[in-house]
Design a protein around this motif. Structure first.
Motif, PDB file in Angstrom:
ATOM      1  N   THR A 184      10.279  24.910  -1.674  1.00 14.51           N
ATOM      2  CA  THR A 184      11.128  25.446  -2.731  1.00 14.51           C
ATOM      3  C   THR A 184      12.574  25.519  -2.271  1.00 14.51           C
ATOM      4  OG1 THR A 184       9.278  26.714  -3.618  1.00 14.51           O
ATOM      5  CG2 THR A 184      11.482  27.427  -4.258  1.00 14.51           C
ATOM      6  N   GLN A 185      12.796  25.961  -1.024  1.00 12.06           N
ATOM      7  CA  GLN A 185      14.160  26.010  -0.482  1.00 12.06           C
ATOM      8  C   GLN A 185      14.777  24.617  -0.445  1.00 12.06           C
ATOM      9  OE1 GLN A 185      14.688  27.832   3.320  1.00 12.06           O
ATOM     10  NE2 GLN A 185      13.574  29.685   2.760  1.00 12.06           N
ATOM     11  N   VAL A 186      14.003  23.635  -0.025  1.00 14.49           N
ATOM     12  CA  VAL A 186      14.518  22.277   0.107  1.00 14.49           C
ATOM     13  C   VAL A 186      14.885  21.711  -1.260  1.00 14.49           C
ATOM     14  CG1 VAL A 186      13.868  19.903   0.706  1.00 14.49           C
ATOM     15  CG2 VAL A 186      13.388  21.780   2.292  1.00 14.49           C
ATOM     16  N   LEU A 187      14.040  21.933  -2.248  1.00 14.76           N
ATOM     17  CA  LEU A 187      14.309  21.387  -3.579  1.00 14.76           C
ATOM     18  C   LEU A 187      15.569  21.985  -4.201  1.00 14.76           C
ATOM     19  CD1 LEU A 187      10.692  21.240  -5.051  1.00 14.76           C
ATOM     20  CD2 LEU A 187      12.126  19.317  -4.323  1.00 14.76           C
ATOM     21  N   ALA A 188      15.873  23.235  -3.872  1.00 12.35           N
ATOM     22  CA  ALA A 188      17.024  23.907  -4.460  1.00 12.35           C
ATOM     23  C   ALA A 188      18.264  23.843  -3.569  1.00 12.35           C
ATOM     24  CB  ALA A 188      16.662  25.366  -4.733  1.00 12.35           C
ATOM     25  N   ALA A 189      18.186  23.183  -2.441  1.00  9.13           N
ATOM     26  CA  ALA A 189      19.254  23.243  -1.445  1.00  9.13           C
ATOM     27  C   ALA A 189      20.363  22.230  -1.705  1.00  9.13           C
ATOM     28  CB  ALA A 189      18.675  23.000  -0.053  1.00  9.13           C
ATOM     29  N   THR A 190      21.550  22.647  -1.300  1.00 12.35           N
ATOM     30  CA  THR A 190      22.691  21.731  -1.259  1.00 12.35           C
ATOM     31  C   THR A 190      22.546  20.895   0.010  1.00 12.35           C
ATOM     32  OG1 THR A 190      24.041  23.247   0.050  1.00 12.35           O
ATOM     33  CG2 THR A 190      24.171  23.460  -2.369  1.00 12.35           C
ATOM     34  N   PRO A 191      23.273  19.785   0.111  1.00 11.62           N
ATOM     35  CA  PRO A 191      23.219  19.016   1.362  1.00 11.62           C
ATOM     36  C   PRO A 191      23.572  19.870   2.589  1.00 11.62           C
ATOM     37  CG  PRO A 191      24.247  17.709  -0.351  1.00 11.62           C
ATOM     38  CD  PRO A 191      24.058  19.092  -0.916  1.00 11.62           C
ATOM     39  N   HIS A 192      24.546  20.748   2.449  1.00 12.25           N
ATOM     40  CA  HIS A 192      24.923  21.623   3.567  1.00 12.25           C
ATOM     41  C   HIS A 192      23.752  22.524   3.959  1.00 12.25           C
ATOM     42  CE1 HIS A 192      26.764  24.979   5.721  1.00 12.25           C
ATOM     43  NE2 HIS A 192      27.652  24.088   6.112  1.00 12.25           N
ATOM     44  N   HIS A 193      23.093  23.099   2.973  1.00 12.68           N
ATOM     45  CA  HIS A 193      21.963  23.982   3.244  1.00 12.68           C
ATOM     46  C   HIS A 193      20.796  23.205   3.866  1.00 12.68           C
ATOM     47  CE1 HIS A 193      18.751  26.988   1.787  1.00 12.68           C
ATOM     48  NE2 HIS A 193      19.222  27.379   2.935  1.00 12.68           N
ATOM     49  N   LEU A 194      20.606  21.963   3.458  1.00  7.96           N
ATOM     50  CA  LEU A 194      19.540  21.152   4.053  1.00  7.96           C
ATOM     51  C   LEU A 194      19.749  20.979   5.557  1.00  7.96           C
ATOM     52  CD1 LEU A 194      19.022  18.362   1.373  1.00  7.96           C
ATOM     53  CD2 LEU A 194      17.446  20.222   1.948  1.00  7.96           C
ATOM     54  N   VAL A 195      20.982  20.722   5.972  1.00  4.34           N
ATOM     55  CA  VAL A 195      21.260  20.582   7.399  1.00  4.34           C
ATOM     56  C   VAL A 195      21.026  21.919   8.103  1.00  4.34           C
ATOM     57  CG1 VAL A 195      23.045  20.065   9.122  1.00  4.34           C
ATOM     58  CG2 VAL A 195      22.817  18.628   7.086  1.00  4.34           C
ATOM     59  N   ALA A 196      21.418  23.016   7.470  1.00  9.35           N
ATOM     60  CA  ALA A 196      21.161  24.339   8.050  1.00  9.35           C
ATOM     61  C   ALA A 196      19.662  24.561   8.235  1.00  9.35           C
ATOM     62  CB  ALA A 196      21.772  25.430   7.164  1.00  9.35           C
ATOM     63  N   LEU A 197      18.868  24.147   7.252  1.00 16.80           N
ATOM     64  CA  LEU A 197      17.406  24.260   7.375  1.00 16.80           C
ATOM     65  C   LEU A 197      16.871  23.406   8.523  1.00 16.80           C
ATOM     66  CD1 LEU A 197      16.330  24.201   3.611  1.00 16.80           C
ATOM     67  CD2 LEU A 197      16.230  26.165   5.182  1.00 16.80           C
ATOM     68  N   LEU A 198      17.465  22.233   8.730  1.00 18.42           N
ATOM     69  CA  LEU A 198      17.053  21.381   9.848  1.00 18.42           C
ATOM     70  C   LEU A 198      17.338  22.057  11.184  1.00 18.42           C
ATOM     71  CD1 LEU A 198      18.216  17.884   8.541  1.00 18.42           C
ATOM     72  CD2 LEU A 198      15.855  18.666   8.833  1.00 18.42           C
ATOM     73  N   PHE A 199      18.516  22.651  11.319  1.00 15.66           N
ATOM     74  CA  PHE A 199      18.827  23.374  12.555  1.00 15.66           C
ATOM     75  C   PHE A 199      17.848  24.528  12.766  1.00 15.66           C
ATOM     76  CE2 PHE A 199      23.420  21.821  12.260  1.00 15.66           C
ATOM     77  CZ  PHE A 199      23.306  20.972  13.339  1.00 15.66           C
ATOM     78  N   TRP A 248      28.014  25.163  12.012  1.00 12.90           N
ATOM     79  CA  TRP A 248      27.633  24.662  10.687  1.00 12.90           C
ATOM     80  C   TRP A 248      27.599  25.805   9.680  1.00 12.90           C
ATOM     81  CZ3 TRP A 248      27.862  19.970   8.917  1.00 12.90           C
ATOM     82  CH2 TRP A 248      27.270  19.675   7.682  1.00 12.90           C
ATOM     83  N   ALA A 249      27.095  26.960  10.094  1.00 11.81           N
ATOM     84  CA  ALA A 249      27.045  28.124   9.207  1.00 11.81           C
ATOM     85  C   ALA A 249      28.457  28.588   8.837  1.00 11.81           C
ATOM     86  CB  ALA A 249      26.264  29.251   9.871  1.00 11.81           C
ATOM     87  N   GLU A 250      29.384  28.477   9.766  1.00 14.06           N
ATOM     88  CA  GLU A 250      30.755  28.924   9.516  1.00 14.06           C
ATOM     89  C   GLU A 250      31.500  28.026   8.545  1.00 14.06           C
ATOM     90  OE1 GLU A 250      32.820  29.562  13.191  1.00 14.06           O
ATOM     91  OE2 GLU A 250      31.282  30.957  13.904  1.00 14.06           O
ATOM     92  N   ILE A 251      31.109  26.771   8.432  1.00 16.21           N
ATOM     93  CA  ILE A 251      31.821  25.867   7.520  1.00 16.21           C
ATOM     94  C   ILE A 251      31.116  25.745   6.169  1.00 16.21           C
ATOM     95  CG2 ILE A 251      32.874  24.531   9.369  1.00 16.21           C
ATOM     96  CD1 ILE A 251      30.830  22.285   8.697  1.00 16.21           C
ATOM     97  N   ARG A 252      30.231  26.696   5.895  1.00 19.28           N
ATOM     98  CA  ARG A 252      29.489  26.676   4.620  1.00 19.28           C
ATOM     99  C   ARG A 252      30.475  26.628   3.457  1.00 19.28           C
ATOM    100  NH1 ARG A 252      26.209  31.194   4.960  1.00 19.28           N
ATOM    101  NH2 ARG A 252      27.998  32.422   4.356  1.00 19.28           N
ATOM    102  N   PRO A 253      30.284  25.682   2.547  1.00 18.30           N
ATOM    103  CA  PRO A 253      31.199  25.605   1.389  1.00 18.30           C
ATOM    104  C   PRO A 253      31.031  26.824   0.474  1.00 18.30           C
ATOM    105  CG  PRO A 253      29.460  23.936   1.230  1.00 18.30           C
ATOM    106  CD  PRO A 253      29.267  24.657   2.532  1.00 18.30           C
ATOM    107  N   ALA A 254      32.104  27.181  -0.187  1.00 21.62           N
ATOM    108  CA  ALA A 254      32.054  28.292  -1.134  1.00 21.62           C
ATOM    109  C   ALA A 254      31.148  27.918  -2.305  1.00 21.62           C
ATOM    110  CB  ALA A 254      33.449  28.627  -1.632  1.00 21.62           C
ATOM    111  N   ALA A 255      30.378  28.870  -2.750  1.00 22.30           N
ATOM    112  CA  ALA A 255      29.430  28.614  -3.860  1.00 22.30           C
ATOM    113  C   ALA A 255      30.130  28.581  -5.179  1.00 22.30           C
ATOM    114  CB  ALA A 255      28.336  29.678  -3.876  1.00 22.30           C
TER     115      ALA A 255
END
Length: 137
Positions: free
Chosen positions: A25-40, A130-137
Motif C-alpha cells: 500500500t505504501q509503495v502504490l501511494a508513494a512518490t518517487p522520492h518516498h520510494l527511494v526512502a523505502l528502499l533505504f 535523502w530524508a532532508e531533501i524531501r520535496p514539499a508536499a
C-alpha cells in the motif's frame, strides 16, 4: 474463501501478510522520492536482520536477508540511477552500490557481521541526506 489449511495458519503467517500488504500500500501511494526512502529503510532493515541471524547462527535467515539487501541495492537503488542526468554523483553512487553488493556478498560467504556494519555505516548518511531533501508536499 478460506481453506482448512489457511484457517490453521499460524499468526506469523497473518502478520507477515499484514506487513506485506502495508508495504504494498505504501509503495502504490508513494512518490518517487518516498520510494527511494523505502528502499533505504528496507536495505537497513535487511542488514540488521542479517546481522542478527549471523549472531544466532541462523544461516537460512542470514541468506534470505542478505539476498534481499542485494536485490534492494541492485534492482532498486542502482537501477533507479539516471546516469545521464545524474552526472558524477550518479557515477559515484553506482560505484558505492557496487561496493555495497560486494561487501554484502562477503558478509554472506564469511558469516562475518563486520561488512554488514560497514554497509550500515555507508548507507545511514545517504538515508539521512535523502530524508532532508524531501520535496514539499
Amino acid at each position: 474463501m478460506f481453506t482448512s489449511s489457511s484457517r490453521s495458519a499460524g499468526s506469523n503467517d497473518f502478520s507477515a501478510l499484514y506487513r506485506r500488504t502495508g508495504v504494498e500500500t505504501q509503495v502504490l501511494a508513494a512518490t518517487p522520492h518516498h520510494l527511494v526512502a523505502l528502499l533505504f529503510d528496507g536495505l537497513l532493515e535487511s542488514v540488521a536482520r542479517a546481522r542478527g541471524a549471523i549472531e544466532q547462527r541462523d544461516l537460512i535467515t542470514k541468506g534470505e536477508a542478505i539476498g534481499r539487501a542485494v536485490r534492494i541495492v541492485e534492482e532498486g537503488l542502482k537501477a533507479a540511477l539516471d546516469m545521464q542526468a545524474g552526472g558524477k554523483l550518479a557515477g559515484d553512487l553506482r560505484d558505492l552500490y557496487d561496493y555495497l553488493t560486494l561487501r554484502l556478498t562477503q558478509a554472506n560467504l564469511r558469516n562475518d557481521p563486520a561488512p554488514l556494519d560497514e554497509c550500515r555505516a555507508l548507507v545511514l548518511p545517504l538515508q539521512q541526506a535523502w530524508a532532508e531533501i524531501r520535496p514539499a508536499a
